[in-house]
Design an enzyme around this catalytic site. Structure first.
Site, PDB file in Angstrom:
ATOM      1  N   VAL A  72       0.864  -1.177   0.000  1.00 13.85           N
ATOM      2  CA  VAL A  72       0.000   0.000   0.000  1.00 13.85           C
ATOM      3  C   VAL A  72       0.901   1.228   0.000  1.00 13.85           C
ATOM      4  O   VAL A  72       1.720   1.405   0.913  1.00 13.85           O
ATOM      5  CB  VAL A  72      -0.936   0.020   1.219  1.00 13.85           C
ATOM      6  CG1 VAL A  72      -1.736   1.329   1.253  1.00 13.85           C
ATOM      7  CG2 VAL A  72      -1.882  -1.168   1.189  1.00 13.85           C
ATOM      8  N   GLU A 164      -3.568   1.750  -2.242  1.00 10.12           N
ATOM      9  CA  GLU A 164      -3.078   3.114  -2.036  1.00 10.12           C
ATOM     10  C   GLU A 164      -3.840   3.800  -0.911  1.00 10.12           C
ATOM     11  O   GLU A 164      -4.888   3.355  -0.476  1.00 10.12           O
ATOM     12  CB  GLU A 164      -3.232   3.934  -3.334  1.00 10.12           C
ATOM     13  CG  GLU A 164      -4.549   3.782  -4.054  1.00 10.12           C
ATOM     14  CD  GLU A 164      -5.785   4.138  -3.264  1.00 10.12           C
ATOM     15  OE1 GLU A 164      -5.762   5.177  -2.561  1.00 10.12           O
ATOM     16  OE2 GLU A 164      -6.773   3.391  -3.316  1.00 10.12           O
ATOM     17  N   GLY A 306     -10.655   1.529  -0.999  1.00 12.35           N
ATOM     18  CA  GLY A 306      -9.232   1.656  -1.319  1.00 12.35           C
ATOM     19  C   GLY A 306      -8.416   0.780  -0.390  1.00 12.35           C
ATOM     20  O   GLY A 306      -8.871  -0.264   0.069  1.00 12.35           O
ATOM     21  N   GLU A 307      -7.188   1.200  -0.139  1.00 16.35           N
ATOM     22  CA  GLU A 307      -6.258   0.492   0.759  1.00 16.35           C
ATOM     23  C   GLU A 307      -5.779  -0.845   0.195  1.00 16.35           C
ATOM     24  O   GLU A 307      -5.032  -1.547   0.855  1.00 16.35           O
ATOM     25  CB  GLU A 307      -6.895   0.197   2.136  1.00 16.35           C
ATOM     26  CG  GLU A 307      -7.427   1.366   2.883  1.00 16.35           C
ATOM     27  CD  GLU A 307      -8.074   0.965   4.207  1.00 16.35           C
ATOM     28  OE1 GLU A 307      -8.075  -0.246   4.561  1.00 16.35           O
ATOM     29  OE2 GLU A 307      -8.578   1.853   4.901  1.00 16.35           O
ATOM     30  N   GLY A 308      -6.257  -1.243  -0.987  1.00 17.22           N
ATOM     31  CA  GLY A 308      -5.975  -2.587  -1.466  1.00 17.22           C
ATOM     32  C   GLY A 308      -6.991  -3.603  -0.974  1.00 17.22           C
ATOM     33  O   GLY A 308      -6.811  -4.815  -1.169  1.00 17.22           O
TER      34      GLY A 308
END
Length: 339
Positions: A72, A164, A306-308
């Site tokens: 990330v 991300e 998000g964050e993966g």
């Protein structure tokens, strides 16, 4: 192999013919195994396709995931000066701390699906430039972030998950998508972390002004990355390229992660052949982007964190595909008559 040196943004377009290609022999062997397993041909649907995809890039008929790496990347953005996000940029660093202490969704999902998570903060105290006033990054800054992404990839991994974090980066993603693929800016732009109608209107206005200011780079995707992107977007591109050099399949996360990698597709569509998209984000521009890069997501769970997180969840599906592919008996082994 390791990623060849990229000394200038123009070098990215020259990489494709130097990077590994799909292993068609391994793919055919994996397909033959699927057709010999104790099930009707094609009855496991996309699980069969995922097993074949993994075989194609790992170069073996029976690929396994011993090491799954999750990266990330976090960055801050000058475009936030245009009022495009309801949260202050301090939240980026606060969330990085949360990732590192194990308190975020991505930590739980990586634990469940068996991925080793690393969080890489990219100069959070030095946001990129406001792209309505000038380039977001110099070529040097962009290349530095790209190489940080590339250097973070473990060449011994069997699969790579990318995500991300960055306040303002849904605006950046919409700008990259619009610059690379054209169309109405409003169709690429959504609420991100929760912008209201007025906030979305500010995002659309800022992106439109940015596109006008940087119209000279339209058609040159790597230059678009520097003009409009962020450090985490450049790092994602670097990680995707390094994974390709090492024949590591990649699972991209949602809209923001896909928009970053789509810069490579706009450079040469073959550069994303080794990539899956983990899920279809609820962010409205993502489906339009998936159509533009001809990718079908693994999952559709209405996520937009998000964050993966969507990529980590999709890893569980890929693991399931390989468990069936490698663990099931063939008709001959099971003593089951074939048709």
């Amino acid at each position: 192999m390791s990623l060849p040196r990229i000394a200038a943004l123009s070098d990215i377009a020259k990489l494709t013919d130097r990077l590994p290609e799909a292993d068609t022999a391994a793919a055919e062997a994996a397909r033959a195994r699927q057709n010999s397993l104790t099930k009707p041909p094609g009855s496991l649907g996309r699980l069969e396709a995922l097993a074949e995809f993994m075989a194609t890039w790992r170069g073996t008929a029976r690929p396994e995931i011993w090491r799954a790496q999750a990266l990330v990347f976090a960055g801050n953005h000058g475009i936030c000066a245009q009022g495009v996000n309801p949260y202050p940029q301090e939240v980026t660093a606060q969330m990085v701390a949360n990732f590192r202490s194990g308190g975020a969704a991505i930590n739980q999902l990586c634990a469940v699906t068996g991925a080793d998570l690393s969080v890489i903060a990219l100069e959070l105290d030095r946001p990129t430039g406001d792209f309505t006033e000038g380039p977001a990054m110099s070529e040097t800054d962009c290349l530095d972030a790209l190489w940080q992404g590339a250097s973070a990839v473990d060449e011994g991994a069997d699969i790579l998950i990318l995500g991300e974090m960055g306040i303002g980066n849904s605006t950046v993603a919409a700008a990259l998508a619009a610059a690379c693929f054209g169309g109405d800016v409003a169709e690429w732009t959504g609420p991100g972390t929760g912008s209201d109608k007025a906030g979305i209107a500010r995002k659309i206005d800022a992106i439109g002004r940015g596109l006008k200011r940087h119209e000279g780079v339209i058609g040159n995707a790597p230059e678009i990355l520097a003009a409009l992107g962020g450090r985490e977007q450049a790092a994602i591109c670097g990680a995707v390229l390094a994974a390709r050099a090492a024949r590591i399949p990649v699972i991209l996360d949602g809209f923001i992660c896909t928009a970053a990698a789509a810069v490579l597709y706009a450079t040469d569509k073959r550069l994303l052949d080794h990539c899956l998209v983990g899920h279809a984000s609820a962010e409205p521009g993502h489906r339009k982007l998936l159509a533009a890069i001809h990718k079908r997501p693994v999952l559709e769970f209405d996520m937009r964190l998000g964050e993966g997180s969507g990529a980590a969840l999709a890893l569980g599906i890929v693991r399931s595909a390989l468990a069936c592919h490698n663990g099931m008996a063939t008709f001959g082994e099971a003593g089951v008559s074939e048709a």
